[in-house]
Design an enzyme around this catalytic site. Structure first.
Site, PDB file in Angstrom:
ATOM      1  N   HIS A   1       0.883  -1.177  -0.178  1.00 21.66           N
ATOM      2  CA  HIS A   1      -0.034  -0.066  -0.022  1.00 21.66           C
ATOM      3  C   HIS A   1       0.650   1.482  -0.026  1.00 21.66           C
ATOM      4  O   HIS A   1       0.785   2.190  -0.820  1.00 21.66           O
ATOM      5  CB  HIS A   1      -0.920  -0.221   1.277  1.00 21.66           C
ATOM      6  CG  HIS A   1      -1.941   1.243   1.245  1.00 21.66           C
ATOM      7  ND1 HIS A   1      -2.670   1.214   2.416  1.00 21.66           N
ATOM      8  CD2 HIS A   1      -2.413   2.038   0.384  1.00 21.66           C
ATOM      9  CE1 HIS A   1      -3.310   2.388   2.327  1.00 21.66           C
ATOM     10  NE2 HIS A   1      -3.119   2.704   0.843  1.00 21.66           N
TER      11      HIS A   1
ATOM     12  N   GLU B   1       2.471   1.599  -3.273  1.00 24.21           N
ATOM     13  CA  GLU B   1       1.163   2.277  -4.377  1.00 24.21           C
ATOM     14  C   GLU B   1       1.446   3.780  -4.213  1.00 24.21           C
ATOM     15  O   GLU B   1       1.314   4.337  -5.310  1.00 24.21           O
ATOM     16  CB  GLU B   1      -0.121   1.492  -4.072  1.00 24.21           C
ATOM     17  CG  GLU B   1      -1.378   2.091  -4.857  1.00 24.21           C
ATOM     18  CD  GLU B   1      -2.319   2.628  -3.731  1.00 24.21           C
ATOM     19  OE1 GLU B   1      -2.708   3.771  -3.872  1.00 24.21           O
ATOM     20  OE2 GLU B   1      -3.151   1.853  -3.053  1.00 24.21           O
ATOM     21  N   HIS B   2       1.457   4.104  -3.145  1.00 25.11           N
ATOM     22  CA  HIS B   2       1.160   5.492  -2.940  1.00 25.11           C
ATOM     23  C   HIS B   2       2.725   6.359  -3.251  1.00 25.11           C
ATOM     24  O   HIS B   2       2.576   7.530  -4.089  1.00 25.11           O
ATOM     25  CB  HIS B   2       1.423   5.951  -1.509  1.00 25.11           C
ATOM     26  CG  HIS B   2      -0.195   6.050  -0.894  1.00 25.11           C
ATOM     27  ND1 HIS B   2      -0.819   6.983  -0.456  1.00 25.11           N
ATOM     28  CD2 HIS B   2      -1.081   4.994  -0.697  1.00 25.11           C
ATOM     29  CE1 HIS B   2      -1.980   6.707  -0.214  1.00 25.11           C
ATOM     30  NE2 HIS B   2      -2.130   5.577  -0.431  1.00 25.11           N
TER      31      HIS B   2
ATOM     32  N   GLU C   1      -4.602   7.249   6.840  1.00 20.39           N
ATOM     33  CA  GLU C   1      -5.598   6.568   6.109  1.00 20.39           C
ATOM     34  C   GLU C   1      -6.078   5.305   6.851  1.00 20.39           C
ATOM     35  O   GLU C   1      -7.285   4.979   6.736  1.00 20.39           O
ATOM     36  CB  GLU C   1      -5.071   6.085   4.614  1.00 20.39           C
ATOM     37  CG  GLU C   1      -6.168   5.805   3.607  1.00 20.39           C
ATOM     38  CD  GLU C   1      -5.528   5.145   2.238  1.00 20.39           C
ATOM     39  OE1 GLU C   1      -4.451   5.443   1.890  1.00 20.39           O
ATOM     40  OE2 GLU C   1      -6.445   4.416   1.736  1.00 20.39           O
TER      41      GLU C   1
HETATM   42 ZN   LIG Z   1      -4.178   4.514   0.107  1.00 23.48          ZN
END
Ligand SMILES: [Zn+2]
Length: 1026
Positions: free
Chosen positions: A102, A105-106, A203
């Site tokens: 994750h 991905e960012h 998040e």
């Molecule tokens: Zn995210």
């Protein structure tokens, strides 16, 4: 973005579309036919064609290829749809909960070799006419999709995406910003305490504040305890600080490699251009590796397991004493077996969907819980699928009873099977879904095939849906007990099943905060004075980098001149049926007919307005005419693509204090079922059933539960709605229909021991709303079917004529606006106008059981047709991209934030999953000062225009063409004038608009905040606490 997938298509509901949808353009030469000319074995730009298959059901040709050098896989779906899509998907199978896929991905979106500027992904949002751009981390893959209708734009975005995925910078600073870091609370002050910061860290704290997500995550982790599904791919907040920058880079090297990649393209652009660009810009630079990312099969258990978890109590749950969840989850077969997956997902619908399904009857109707558990039914997002069944909103003492009912129901299904008519209804539903042209079809396909393909299933086989249907019919014919046998082996005799319960813990949030504090102290204890100094300096460096004006000139961009100068025209025909105005719109609908009726509520007594959303939720579900609610549900599934009602608050395009209020009835059906669909509506108009209290209670509980669950997901919408409440009369009604007021009202209704008062109220509402006197209709269908549709509508109006009654409107000031601006004496919309409305300022705080805030500030400005409206639209976009994003997300650590110009002339600032509160409110203020100071460039303005136009020109499917005009009376000509005003916006008009409407002292604004306990706000008497 992180998502825990349920079924691929279902999960799309949760994808956040930036309000954009596709168009259908007819081309002379068909992309779908041209793609049929490819031959297996053919070599194209480093790829070899493996398979070419026509898929007539979905109106497409599938071309499967493999990249020779790296083994990368490729699927192209050629279809005559201009909303072209690209996606690249990597198999990412983490073995710990640090959230490495994750965070990766960012961070790959933070700059790459060819595009080294910070955050090219967010910058491209303003340099493109994309209809969708996003990235997702699922449990076992990461996907980067975009779509656009413009060929040049496609190339630009493809270049940026390829470089981001395969050649990212992955700077240490990006990792701190997006992942996690220790930093002084105020980075400019070394004496302030050290705290955890980072976008993904926040998040995931937000994601784990949602009890439904917590439950789903635990269920998956515990049902597949032996490999990648046992960890949290998005990152567990307290495990995230264990990740190092080095580990992140290592994960990239092994997982983001072409040998571990699957490419998917969709639409009417030529395949060869895509292949050439992908080969030249990325794949040619790699050699094949063995990525070793396969997920092994889950070893099967020899006996069932049970487990228990806790969550935070929910203040808005319909019944505070009943907040337990229990469900049983069964491990099923491998998802790469396409037909088995098809059968099991169909079986799952038969078992749980709608009031005729056995689990609905045995679990929902006895009202042991408020609704099915958040995870329910077939889930094909993991290598082996699962099926879950259970309840949420139940009392702890019902645990044993629920388990026993689940077992009993399975036994009953094995014994009795399913009615043939229900199976037919389900197959009918599949037929409608294939014909309905959704505007994000490419994206739906990408999601639909992602999981199976990820484990080397055949994506083409998945697309051939009617083959599966035929095979299914054959299997049933050969063995009438086909489905029962499946239930026996997958459920009754399956030892790999988990019973997981969840109950609220009063001190859950405290415990979590304490654990976080301990983790923090543990990290701090390990620091030397030198480390602390280092952290302070790095914090300053990051702040400086975030505050620096960015040179984005390395990025490709469309120009304002690439935007179409005119709005495409949608032809509609105005007519009447049975004295009711009708709009007809001819469209290529693939043999479906779409019907809508707008019914205004001007005569409805004011005290009944709070009930209107409930009325809409139940009016098509309680039974009608000779049909009880079960039969009605069956008929709806057999004969229609769905029937629903929704509330409408439509602000006027010319006057701020004028709006239309009503409900919209919508339904669709295959052409052959038109008479049946209208018969169902006639029965609802003439004799709806309202008196079944048991049925009503089930529906009420489900509504209340759904509303309560939705807040942690769309808190910013609730904040915006509340902030707008006292600014316009439309804003006030919006809060009544869809704001926190409505959530609380539904909670109250759900808690009533006796619903007889509601049962008396519903028919009163019906009299006012289902009244042909206050109605207008719209039909979208193929040209061939139009006259028949008109005749059917005529006879429907005749059938319901008895409901027609002239009543006096409740409010005195009604403004008539002609439906057809060229025919001023013709039929009209009846708008409510309140010329004496006084907007007032109000700041409202809702204390919620979340660790993050949702904030909105809303300002009253000017309506759609006003000269300055266009400037405010561009201004909102520009402030978001050039100022607020940096302050609220990059510096503040919120998941999102920005400004947006709403349809009712309301300019709203907002933040999403925000660790800050007052700091964000002052960021809104600073944004206004920034705009007033005029410190922005022509480039900034042009980018904002591109971004606004990509929303304005977002595609509209055949089902929805002409709807804007039907509902809000905005014609193509009015749209075109607004378009010209958007083009004309310049530096001066932006500064003027900021000054005139957003300038301090002249503002009429409202503020709302949803979030955890807040001492600063509590001490400030200007806030109203809820
Ligand atoms: Zn995210």
């Amino acid at each position: 973005m992180f998502r825990l997938t349920r079924t691929a298509l279902q999960s799309l509901k949760r994808v956040r579309f930036s309000g954009q949808q596709p168009t259908w353009r007819q081309r002379s030469s068909s992309a779908r036919e041209e793609a049929l000319h490819y031959q297996p074995g053919q070599k194209i730009h480093g790829f070899t064609v493996k398979e070419v298959v026509a898929v007539p059901d979905l109106f497409l040709t599938a071309v499967k290829l493999t990249h020779d050098k790296t083994g990368a896989q490729y699927l192209h779906a050629a279809r005559d749809d201009s909303n072209n899509l690209f996606s690249v998907q990597l198999r990412t199978t983490p073995m710990d909960s640090t959230g490495v896929p994750h965070i990766l991905e960012h961070t790959v979106l933070c700059g790459s070799e060819k595009y080294p500027c910070r955050d090219p992904f967010f910058k491209m949002l303003n340099r493109s006419l994309s209809t969708f751009m996003n990235a997702f981390t699922a449990s076992d893959y990461t996907m980067y999709p975009f779509s656009t209708q413009n060929g040049k734009d496609f190339q630009n975005l493809l270049s940026v995406y390829l470089d981001a995925v395969f050649f990212p910078c992955l700077r240490e600073q990006d990792f701190w910003q997006e992942g996690w870091r220790l930093e002084n609370e105020d980075p400019t002050d070394a004496t302030t305490p050290l705290v955890f910061k980072g976008v993904v860290f926040n998040e995931m704290k937000g994601a784990f504040s949602d009890n439904e997500s917590v439950y789903a995550q635990h269920l998956q982790n515990k049902l597949y305890p032996d490999h990648t599904y046992s960890v949290v791919s998005g990152g567990e907040p307290l495990a995230i600080p264990e990740l190092t920058w080095e580990q992140l880079r290592q994960f990239h090297a092994t997982h983001y490699h072409p040998s571990n990649a699957r490419f998917f393209t969709y639409g009417d652009l030529p395949l060869e251009n895509h292949l050439k660009q992908i080969q030249e810009e990325a794949l040619s630079k790699f050699e094949r590796i063995n990525p070793n990312t396969e997920v092994p099969s889950q070893p099967l258990w020899t006996s069932p397991r049970e487990d228990h978890v806790t969550c935070s109590p929910d203040a808005l749950a319909p019944d505070p004493t009943r907040q337990n969840t229990l469900c049983v989850s069964y491990l099923l077969g491998d998802i790469t077996d396409t037909f088995e997956g098809f059968t099991l997902s169909l079986l799952s619908s038969l078992m749980i969907s709608g009031p005729n399904s056995p689990f609905y009857k045995s679990l929902i109707e006895p009202k042991i819980g408020s609704d099915f558990s958040s995870v329910v039914g077939y889930d094909g997002s993991t290598k082996e699928a699962s099926f879950s069944i259970g309840l949420q909103g139940m009392a702890e003492e019902d645990t044993e009873r629920v388990k026993q009912i689940i077992n009993q129901t399975i036994d009953d299904i094995i014994e009795n099977g399913f009615e043939e008519e229900r199976i037919e209804a389900l197959i009918h539903k599949i037929e409608i879904q294939m014909k309905h042209q959704s505007t994000n079809f490419g994206l739906s396909l990408a999601s639909y095939i992602a999981s199976s393909w990820n484990h080397d299933g055949d994506p083409v086989e998945l697309l051939r849906i009617s083959e599966s249907v035929a095979k299914f019919r054959q299997a049933l014919k050969e063995n009438p007990r086909f489905l029962q046998d499946k239930v026996k082996s997958y459920f009754k005799e399956n030892a790999h099943r988990l019973t997981l319960s969840m109950s609220p813990d009063e001190v859950y949030l405290e415990k979590q905060a304490k654990a976080e504090e301990e983790k923090l102290q543990e990290k701090i204890r390990a620091l030397s004075d030198g480390d602390k100094k280092d952290i302070y300096e790095k914090g300053l460096e990051l702040l400086a980098a975030q505050s620096k004006t960015q040179d984005a000139s390395c990025l490709p961009a469309l120009k304002v001149s690439d935007i179409e100068p005119t709005t495409p025209v949608t032809h509609v025909q105005m007519s009447a049926a049975g004295g009711v105005p009708v709009q007809y719109c001819e469209q290529p609908t693939n043999g479906l007919v779409y019907f809508r009726a707008m019914c205004n509520l001007n005569t409805l007594p004011e005290d009944l307005r709070l009930y209107v959303p409930l009325f809409c939720s139940v009016i098509t579900k309680m039974g009608c005419g000779a049909l009880d609610y079960r039969q009605q549900s069956q008929q709806k599934e057999l004969r229609t693509g769905g029937m629903s009602a929704s509330t409408q608050v439509i602000p006027d395009s010319d006057l701020m204090d004028t709006f239309e209020q009503g409900i919209l009835l919508s339904s669709s059906c295959l052409e052959r079922n038109l008479p049946h669909m209208f018969q169902l509506w006639s029965d609802i108009f003439n004799s709806p059933h309202f008196d079944n209290e048991e049925r009503l209670r089930v529906l009420v509980m489900m509504c209340a539960q759904e509303l309560a669950n939705g807040i942690s997901y769309s808190g910013h919408m609730y904040a915006m709605t509340r902030a707008a409440r006292h600014l316009t009369p439309a804003g006030d009604l919006q809060e009544t229909f869809g704001g926190m007021d409505q959530v609380k009202f539904m909670k109250r209704i759900a808690e009533m021991p006796n619903l007889s008062q509601v049962i008396r109220t519903l028919p009163r509402i019906k009299k006012h709303l289902l009244n042909p006197e206050n109605m207008r209709c719209a039909i979208n269908a193929t040209p061939q079917k139009m006259s028949d549709s008109a005749a059917q509508l005529e006879s429907f109006m005749k059938d319901v004529a008895g409901n027609r009654k002239e009543r006096k409107p409740v409010r005195a000031n009604i403004l008539n606006k002609p439906l057809d601006p060229l025919d001023v004496s013709g039929p009209s919309r009846k708008l409510i106008t309140e010329p004496t409305f006084q907007p007032c300022q109000m700041k409202t705080f809702f204390q919620m059981p979340f660790p993050v805030n949702f904030i909105s500030e809303c300002v009253r400005t000017v309506p759609f047709s006003h000269q300055d409206n266009a400037s405010l639209c561009i201004l909102a976009r520009m402030m978001s991209a050039k100022f607020l994003h940096g302050e609220i997300r990059e510096k503040g650590g919120a998941y999102g934030g920005g400004a947006k110009m709403g349809g009712g002339g309301l300019f709203s600032f907002y933040s999403y999953r925000d660790p800050n509160s007052v700091q964000t409110l002052s960021a809104f203020r600073k944004g206004i000062d920034w705009a007033k100071s005029g410190k922005f460039t022509q480039q900034d303005i042009d980018e904002a225009k591109l971004s606004v136009f990509s929303a304005v020109d977002s595609p509209v499917g055949p089902a929805d063409k002409g709807m804007g005009r039907f509902l809000s009376g905005v014609t193509d000509e009015m749209r075109q004038s607004h378009r010209q005003r958007l083009f004309a916006v310049d530096h001066k008009s932006l500064v003027d608009a900021a000054d005139r409407y957003l300038g301090l002292g002249q503002r009429t604004c409202g503020v709302a905040l949803l979030g955890p306990e807040n001492d600063i706000i509590k001490k400030d008497p200007s806030w109203i606490l809820k």
